[in-house]
Enzyme design. Structure first.
Site, mmCIF file in Angstrom:
data_model
loop_
_atom_site.group_PDB
_atom_site.id
_atom_site.type_symbol
_atom_site.label_atom_id
_atom_site.label_comp_id
_atom_site.label_asym_id
_atom_site.label_seq_id
_atom_site.Cartn_x
_atom_site.Cartn_y
_atom_site.Cartn_z
ATOM 1 N N ASP A 268 10.025 95.154 34.803
ATOM 2 C CA ASP A 268 9.956 96.082 36.325
ATOM 3 C C ASP A 268 11.699 95.053 36.822
ATOM 4 O OD1 ASP A 268 9.318 96.845 38.828
ATOM 5 O OD2 ASP A 268 7.129 95.786 38.865
HETATM 6 C C1 NOJ Z 1 9.206 98.174 41.572
HETATM 7 C C2 NOJ Z 1 7.100 98.456 41.486
HETATM 8 O O1 NOJ Z 1 6.201 97.494 40.641
HETATM 9 C C3 NOJ Z 1 6.949 99.577 40.244
HETATM 10 O O2 NOJ Z 1 5.580 99.654 40.391
HETATM 11 C C4 NOJ Z 1 7.921 100.687 40.335
HETATM 12 O O3 NOJ Z 1 7.772 101.189 39.437
HETATM 13 C C5 NOJ Z 1 9.299 100.441 40.319
HETATM 14 N N1 NOJ Z 1 9.645 98.869 41.319
HETATM 15 C C6 NOJ Z 1 10.415 101.070 40.253
HETATM 16 O O4 NOJ Z 1 10.368 101.547 41.736
#
Ligand code: NOJ
Length: 779
Positions: A268
């Site tokens: 993530d």
């Molecule tokens: C953080 C989020 O938890 C995730 O779901 C997302 O895809 C990424 N940021 C990118 O925006």
């Protein structure tokens, strides 16, 4: 009989027959992997590092993450975009029904079609990777800020919808990145934080035992791998003390060994906190990496190169990482004719960030967006109705008949007066006061190109039938009972309530905000035919549900941009609200089970002990004998159904306790875990006077003596969605795999079918069981 999906499609996505829908995944992982190794063999060391390290901002910042191109090998790079309910941060895109809405449809076919439509939009925008589906958070906590992005707290239902979603998206040649693995159940302290003195507080640790992980939190990820997901995103939190992205038990033992996952694990965003510990544990890619405009530390890139050079990460491991990244690219044919990134994306993204005065406007001039919506609005409209749950319908109030004077009340009916983009991650934890709510906030939100509000759709429908509407959109006016503008009292009063949820914060409460309770009660005191419509992220309280003037309740979740049209279809009966609850609605928050951890432990660390094991949502209500307000699986129809008490179960001959390992593994793990071992059948009849849609469900109880403590009272193990004409009877078949009938033995680390009698229960919800039969699996 008109089935909404055929049994074949049902099984297609659970079993080896997946190849009928998506032939490439089953057959060509090995071909793709050969191409990937040939490709990687031609790379320099630095190029290999580049393949696994995000950080390249071009071709446009709408790619929330990127892998840079290698032009000498005709590799144009990879663009990653959110996800999961549409193409985020863009224009000319559709806002799709959210995860919880598609789960509420209990409809595999619609989940597949939604996946296809999502994939089509990502592809047309030039994005290689759809950052979805999300199946974690599952919804351990009613207040979880991101529950709405996923498919709810039941692993079987979530697993089926995850599987079909991945198949749908990838059928368009776009990679699915199933997220967030695992235990990311709360937003509060979801990741590490640094205070103004530079003191780091580590992320919350979800402490989950091995059996609970396998049977609950990892279960839907197994379905994702089975469907051929290209990628998996490890989450922000720690799992049993270790960051998930550095957790070799999770990434290597479970995902790559047990499930035979052939794709890549990406972190993530900013969830990588180290180099060798992360790479050696099984993390294959860091995102977003060293992106200058979004300052954040980066641990792959140059640091990974250092680690290779000093031997703390082996070059074999780096080759494996790069090959895993490139394999889905070849598997899905992304090396051929993949569209370029929509050039408008940069400008739209920057407007999102800076408003109309972007300091980077000169680099990303405003150009017209590529409109990729096609005819997806009609699918969105259909899913909106199919994911709406009818919770109350006294005297067949709905569908509306012979009403021409309609009240449209509540702050959830009109156009959002602050604008229709809900990017906030927590600055507005309650959301915005005025305007309809068809999607939640954070990275999972999607910018509206079009939005059909309930006010607009209801008014135009009522006008088309020669009626009139009376409107009050201020909940405070309703709550004070100021109905001076209303004359005569409407024949039906629609009250639109809403609850916001967003990434970045958990909900402060599960009460409906904005004075909702008083607004409903005062409206009901005036209007004896009050119909409450809720748009929300899932679990909300309804203290007014038993008010006799509240004649109908619709829980419509977050249905996407056709929110108004879906509702008109349901209200006037062009479509049934055919959803069923994919979670339980309690009478009080405290009834629901474990709440969000709001503060650190005595030693200042953040710990979430999942002591309840598998007993979340209905499993907790069953085990602890708590009376739900509306139970998991519940939802009314515009007709009535009966199920004959004659459930039959056939068990295949010679079922063994353990899977036959000689059958080998494929993505999804041991092949034999997915073998059908039993079938159940039951008859249902439409006993009403109109065509209607039923969702018969199959639950099982494991033998209590031969399974460990903590085994749920019952678990969902089958469902189907079927339309029946008035008076029609049909046989519903449920097919069960070895995995469905096994528990995870954490001593021997294997799935085991226990000795003894299983109880099979068929019914229309987790508390509405119509037929039961006992039978053993092992002879
Ligand atoms: C953080 C989020 O938890 C995730 O779901 C997302 O895809 C990424 N940021 C990118 O925006």
């Amino acid at each position: 009989m008109r089935t909404l999906h055929t049994v074949i499609v049902t099984l297609t996505c659970q079993l080896a027959l997946c190849s009928q829908i998506f032939p490439r995944v089953e057959n060509s992982w090995s071909d793709a992997s050969i191409k990937a190794s040939e490709f990687v063999a031609n790379l320099t060391l630095t190029e290999k590092i580049g393949i696994v390290s995000g950080g390249y901002l071009s071709p446009a910042p709408a790619c929330v993450g990127s892998i840079g191109p290698i032009s000498r090998l005709n590799f144009s790079g990879l663009c990653f975009s959110d996800g999961p309910s549409g193409y985020a941060r863009s224009d000319g895109v559709s806002v799709f029904p959210s995860g919880i809405t598609i789960a509420a449809t209990w409809d595999r076919d619609l989940a597949y079609q939604r996946g296809v439509a999502l994939g089509e939009e990502f592809r047309a925008k030039g994005s290689h990777v759809y950052l979805g589906p999300s199946t974690g958070a599952m919804g351990r906590h009613a207040r979880g800020g991101r529950n709405w992005e996923g498919f709810g707290p039941d692993p079987y239902l979530a697993g089926v919808i995850t599987n079909t979603s991945v198949l749908g998206v990838q059928s368009t040649g776009v990679q699915a990145c199933t997220k967030h693995l695992a235990g990311n159940e709360q937003e509060t302290q979801r990741t590490s934080t640094t205070d103004s003195n530079g003191t780091v507080t580590e992320a919350i640790s979800s402490n989950i035992d091995d059996r609970t992980l396998h049977e609950l939190y990892l279960w839907p990820f197994a379905n994702a791998v089975k469907a051929g997901t290209s990628s998996i995103m490890c989450s922000y939190n720690r799992l049993n003390g270790n960051y998930t992205c550095a957790n070799s038990d999770l990434l290597t033992t479970f995902l790559k060994d047990e499930l035979a996952f052939p794709g890549y694990v990406t972190s993530d965003w900013y969830a990588t906190h180290g180099t060798e510990d992360f790479a050696n544990a099984g993390l294959d890619m860091e995102q977003p990496g060293n992106v200058s405009s979004l300052a954040g530390p980066s641990y792959f890139g140059g640091l990974l190169l250092d680690a290779i050079n000093n031997g703390s990460v082996s070059e074999d491991r780096l080759n494996d990482m790069a090959e895993r990244v490139m394999t889905p690219y070849f598997l899905l044919g992304q090396d051929q004719d993949f569209p370029s990134v929509d050039p408008s994306a940069g400008a739209v993204f920057l407007t999102y960030q800076y408003g109309q005065n972007s300091p980077l406007a000169a680099y990303y001039p405003a150009v017209e967006a590529r409109d990729v919506r096609g005819d997806h609005a009609s699918l969105i409209r259909k899913i909106g109705a199919a994911g709406t749950v009818l919770l109350k319908n006294v005297n067949n109030t709905l569908p509306l008949k012979n009403v021409s004077n309609i009240g449209i009340f509540g702050n959830g009916a009109g156009y959002p007066i602050d604008g229709s983009v809900f990017l906030d991650y927590g600055d507005h934890p309650e959301g915005f006061e005025y305007g309809t709510l068809d999607i939640g906030g954070g990275s999972g939100t999607v910018r509206h190109t079009n939005l059909v509000t309930p006010l607009q759709a209801v008014q135009s429908h009522v006008a088309s039938i020669g009626g009139r509407t009376q409107v009050i959109l201020n909940n405070d006016v309703l709550a004070e009972g100021l109905f001076k503008t209303i004359y005569p009292v409407p024949q039906a009063c629609l009250v639109f309530l809403k609850a916001y949820a967003t990434e970045g914060s958990d909900r402060s409460s599960i009460d409906l905000p904005w004075n909702s309770t008083a607004a409903v009660e005062k409206t009901a005191a005036m209007c004896s035919n009050t119909i409450v419509v809720i748009h929300g992220p899932g679990v909300v309280l309804m203290p007014w549900a038993d008010n006799e003037n509240v004649t109908a309740i619709l829980s419509a979740h977050y249905p996407g941009e056709e929110i108004g049209n879906s509702l008109v279809d349901v209200l006037w009966g062009a479509a049934e609200p055919s959803g069923r609850l994919p979670y339980t609605i309690p009478r009080n928050l405290s009834d629901y089970g474990p709440d969000i951890v709001e503060s650190p432990a005595e030693d200042s660390t953040w710990q979430a002990d999942f002591n309840e094991g598998q007993l979340i949502d209905y499993r907790h209500f069953d085990a602890d004998n708590v009376d739900p307000h509306f139970e998991f699986g519940f939802g009314l129809s515009y007709t009535s159904f009966e199920m004959v008490d004659g459930l039959q179960v056939n068990v295949n001959e010679n079922v063994s306790a353990l899977a036959d390992e000689s059958m080998g593994t494929q993505p999804g793990g041991l092949v034999d875990l997915w073998t059908l071992v039993a079938q159940a059948a039951v008859e249902i009849t439409n006993t009403g006077t109109i065509t209607g849609i039923a969702v018969p469900q199959l639950y099982i109880s494991f033998p209590q003596d031969t399974t460990p403590a903590g085994t749920p009272v019952k678990v969902l193990r089958g469902f189907t969605k079927v339309a029946l004409d008035a008076g029609e009877t049909t046989t519903i078949n449920f097919e069960l795999t070895r995995r469905d009938l096994s528990f995870w033995d954490s001593d021997t680390k294997q799935w085991v079918i226990p000795q003894g009698e299983f109880v099979f229960m068929a019914g229309f919800s987790s508390r509405d069981i119509k037929s039961t039969i006992q039978t053993a699996m092992l002879s």
